[in-house]
Design a protein around this motif. Structure first.
Motif, mmCIF file in Angstrom:
data_model
loop_
_atom_site.group_PDB
_atom_site.id
_atom_site.type_symbol
_atom_site.label_atom_id
_atom_site.label_comp_id
_atom_site.label_asym_id
_atom_site.label_seq_id
_atom_site.Cartn_x
_atom_site.Cartn_y
_atom_site.Cartn_z
ATOM 1 N N UNK A 62 58.084 36.317 44.685
ATOM 2 C CA UNK A 62 58.765 35.884 45.897
ATOM 3 C C UNK A 62 58.927 36.824 47.162
ATOM 4 N N UNK A 63 58.225 38.148 46.808
ATOM 5 C CA UNK A 63 57.854 38.992 47.856
ATOM 6 C C UNK A 63 56.483 38.957 48.229
ATOM 7 N N UNK A 64 55.600 37.871 47.642
ATOM 8 C CA UNK A 64 54.215 37.983 47.717
ATOM 9 C C UNK A 64 53.647 37.929 49.019
ATOM 10 N N UNK A 65 54.243 37.015 49.876
ATOM 11 C CA UNK A 65 53.394 36.743 51.084
ATOM 12 C C UNK A 65 53.524 37.879 52.103
ATOM 13 N N UNK A 66 54.658 38.740 51.827
ATOM 14 C CA UNK A 66 54.756 39.989 52.699
ATOM 15 C C UNK A 66 54.079 41.211 52.107
ATOM 16 N N UNK A 67 53.944 41.088 50.742
ATOM 17 C CA UNK A 67 53.625 42.217 49.964
ATOM 18 C C UNK A 67 52.337 42.180 49.092
ATOM 19 N N UNK A 68 51.874 40.845 48.866
ATOM 20 C CA UNK A 68 50.733 40.840 47.998
ATOM 21 C C UNK A 68 51.061 40.618 46.490
ATOM 22 N N UNK A 69 50.205 40.512 45.701
ATOM 23 C CA UNK A 69 50.182 40.346 44.225
ATOM 24 C C UNK A 69 50.636 41.514 43.708
ATOM 25 N N UNK A 70 51.405 41.538 42.451
ATOM 26 C CA UNK A 70 52.057 42.606 41.591
ATOM 27 C C UNK A 70 50.630 43.502 41.451
ATOM 28 N N UNK A 71 49.699 43.010 40.959
ATOM 29 C CA UNK A 71 48.498 43.808 40.448
ATOM 30 C C UNK A 71 48.115 44.524 41.389
ATOM 31 N N UNK A 72 48.124 44.659 42.601
ATOM 32 C CA UNK A 72 47.482 45.362 43.815
ATOM 33 C C UNK A 72 48.647 46.520 43.968
ATOM 34 N N UNK A 73 49.712 46.499 43.090
ATOM 35 C CA UNK A 73 50.781 47.779 43.409
ATOM 36 C C UNK A 73 50.844 48.363 42.100
ATOM 37 N N UNK A 74 49.805 48.102 41.107
ATOM 38 C CA UNK A 74 49.795 49.096 39.995
ATOM 39 C C UNK A 74 48.906 50.282 40.397
ATOM 40 N N UNK A 75 49.461 51.398 39.799
ATOM 41 C CA UNK A 75 48.816 52.798 40.237
ATOM 42 C C UNK A 75 48.208 53.208 39.075
ATOM 43 N N UNK A 76 48.540 53.071 37.719
ATOM 44 C CA UNK A 76 48.064 53.637 36.646
ATOM 45 C C UNK A 76 48.431 52.771 35.401
ATOM 46 N N UNK A 93 51.757 29.865 49.088
ATOM 47 C CA UNK A 93 50.658 31.188 49.079
ATOM 48 C C UNK A 93 50.371 31.535 50.627
ATOM 49 N N UNK A 94 49.230 32.235 50.864
ATOM 50 C CA UNK A 94 49.120 32.806 52.247
ATOM 51 C C UNK A 94 49.552 33.929 52.320
ATOM 52 N N UNK A 95 49.532 34.455 53.837
ATOM 53 C CA UNK A 95 49.832 35.803 54.111
ATOM 54 C C UNK A 95 49.277 36.850 53.330
ATOM 55 N N UNK A 96 49.759 37.976 52.832
ATOM 56 C CA UNK A 96 49.124 39.150 51.898
ATOM 57 C C UNK A 96 48.471 38.514 50.848
ATOM 58 N N UNK A 97 48.869 37.538 50.317
ATOM 59 C CA UNK A 97 48.429 37.008 49.076
ATOM 60 C C UNK A 97 46.809 36.485 49.300
ATOM 61 N N UNK A 98 46.506 36.116 50.510
ATOM 62 C CA UNK A 98 45.196 35.622 50.712
ATOM 63 C C UNK A 98 44.451 36.799 51.428
ATOM 64 N N UNK A 99 45.013 38.120 51.482
ATOM 65 C CA UNK A 99 44.130 39.207 51.799
ATOM 66 C C UNK A 99 43.526 39.982 50.721
ATOM 67 N N UNK A 100 42.011 39.654 50.776
ATOM 68 C CA UNK A 100 41.618 40.467 49.598
ATOM 69 C C UNK A 100 41.641 41.967 49.460
ATOM 70 N N UNK A 101 42.008 42.485 48.157
ATOM 71 C CA UNK A 101 41.899 43.850 47.795
ATOM 72 C C UNK A 101 40.790 43.960 46.656
ATOM 73 N N UNK A 102 40.676 45.471 46.450
ATOM 74 C CA UNK A 102 39.568 45.924 45.320
ATOM 75 C C UNK A 102 40.208 45.660 44.020
ATOM 76 N N UNK A 103 40.550 44.353 43.472
ATOM 77 C CA UNK A 103 40.682 44.300 42.145
ATOM 78 C C UNK A 103 40.264 43.061 41.694
#
Length: 488
Positions: free
Chosen positions: A151-165, A357-367
């Protein structure tokens, strides 16, 4: 599919400390996932409590010539059960749990079987929040490996994109640390690419500096379904990305455990979170509140409370589901949904849900899952109170999905799929890159994931059989040599 001789296979497995075989006490319980409708009958099952124990078991099982299926909570167990585990050892990680919070860097290190509720509570003590899903008892690792929609996704994107290690057990039993700098191709693949590369036994995730949030739900009787659905669709088309919401058409049996406003009723519910101050949140919600909901719980709450807003079942439950990624919904699409889930639908499933969906969810990341390209994710769920009711429940959820498939757009969100689908469906380039990573880290096809890589679909049995035959012949030679030496 050729299996090892029955007289040899159990002996090899029984020699491995930490495995439960089908005739051992506790085997059935250990094999049971959170989704009780998924029936799992692996060759053996392990429930390690430490990373070292898990690595030892993996090394021993692969040396004995067998494949391994890692699993944490088992919410998404249905595809794995569908693939079949008769030739694999099930590595249940649900006892491998723990959370450490690095407050200064806003990082949580969680062990592979840890549930979101433990991370949420630990983070909340420091005024922090995590990009968790709608249910607090889903595992962090399984959720993030599939993308992670919160429920934070449209502002902050997918959780996978916030994994650091990540800490991963490879097919040889080696534990490797995976980051953007260490094994970068594997790091890319694990962020959304599923469980085809190893067993994730620890993960470091970013936390958000959020102590409280404006969240809640609005509820109407099902008789208002057409008006609410159309208004919510229109509302989401221009909605600020600070708001992430869903809408559900729901039918509840009469049960004493349910609150009175749900028991025996059919309702429309929209819920979610708005990352804004209360005045701005009230302005955004005004068009929906104008429809006079009979219940309105939206308001300021501690961030930890967001995990309970969606009212997902708090205990293991038997269920089946289906999913379609959808584009923009015209009036014909809404009419189709109302026909199968509205007030006059005679045999509708428990829940027909649309996630905005939409917002940050739709912005491509390197994953491996760079983004979700649809406007809405349809997720249909029905309960299976008895095994003989599984087929009709599956027909109901599948029927709803088929009704709106004409509006499908984009690759599916794998965490919502209850049947086998290949990863890397977003593009040919993604699929090929996943195959290359797999060839480096698991060339023999040791790992059995809920959703396989593209080349495994339709070829899984042949690949499993050939890789198992090779490893089995090697382990057979080793066993023969050991027996020969002991006789000497």
């Amino acid at each position: 599919m050729t299996l090892l001789p029955p007289a040899v296979e159990p002996a090899l497995l029984r020699a491995i400390d930490g495995l439960l075989l089908p005739d051992d006490p506790g085997y059935d319980e250990a094999c049971t996932p959170w989704n009780l409708a998924a029936v799992q009958h692996p060759l053996a099952v392990a429930e390690p409590t430490t990373i070292a124990e898990a690595a030892r078991i993996v090394a021993a099982v692969t040396a004995a010539g067998h494949r391994i299926a890692p699993q944490a909570s088992g919410h998404g167990a249905m595809p794995l059960a569908e693939r079949g585990l008769e030739d694999a050892v099930l590595l249940r990680l649900h006892r491998l749990t723990g959370v450490q919070i690095d407050v200064e860097h806003r990082i949580a290190r969680v062990l592979g079987g840890t549930l979101w509720r433990d991370v949420i509570d630990a983070a909340a003590e420091h005024g922090l929040a995590a990009l968790h899903g709608s249910s607090p008892d889903v595992s962090v690792s399984g959720y993030a490996l599939g993308g992670g929609l919160s429920f934070y996704a449209r502002e902050h994107g997918l959780a996978a994109h916030h994994v650091r290690a990540l800490e991963l057990i490879t097919a040889t039993g080696e534990v490797v640390r995976v980051t953007a700098d260490e094994h970068p191709d594997l790091f890319w693949a694990l962020r959304g690419g599923g469980g085809s590369f190893g067993a994730v036994v620890a993960m470091e995730i970013e936390l958000l500096p959020i102590a409280d949030v404006h969240a809640g739900f609005l509820l109407w009787d099902i008789s208002a379904a057409s008006a609410v659905l159309a208004a919510w669709r229109d509302w989401t088309r221009e909605l600020d990305r600070c708001a992430t919401t869903s809408l559900r058409l729901m039918r509840f049996p009469a049960m004493p455990d349910l609150p009175p406003f749900l028991s025996g009723r059919a309702v429309v519910v929209t819920d979610g979170a708005i990352l804004a101050d209360d005045q701005r949140a009230a302005e955004l919600l005004a068009p929906l509140r104008a429809l006079a909901p009979e219940m309105d719980t939206f308001g300021r709450m501690p961030a930890a409370g967001l995990a309970h807003v969606h009212m997902d079942p708090p205990v293991p439950s038997p269920a089946v589901g289906d999913h379609v990624m959808l584009g923009d919904l015209d009036d014909a699409a809404l009419a189709a949904l109302i026909s199968v889930a509205g007030p006059d639908a005679g045999d509708a499933p428990l829940s027909v849900e649309l996630r905005h969906l939409g917002g940050a969810v739709a912005e491509p990341q390197d994953a491996a899952v760079p983004s979700l390209d649809g406007d809405y994710a349809l997720f249909v769920v029905d309960l299976v109170p008895a095994p003989e009711l599984k087929a009709p429940a599956s027909a109901r959820v599948g029927g709803v999905a088929e009704t709106v498939r004409g509006w499908a757009r984009g690759a599916p969100y794998l965490n919502f799929l209850d049947h086998v689908a290949d990863t890397g469906a977003a593009s040919v380039e993604t699929a090929e890159r996943l195959r290359r990573v797999r060839a480096v880290y698991d060339p023999a096809g040791t790992w059995v994931a809920a959703h396989p890589l593209p080349e495994m679909v339709g070829e899984d049995q042949a690949m499993a059989s050939s890789s198992r035959a090779l490893r089995s012949s090697q382990s057979g030679i080793t066993s023969a040599r050991s027996a020969w030496n002991s006789e000497e």
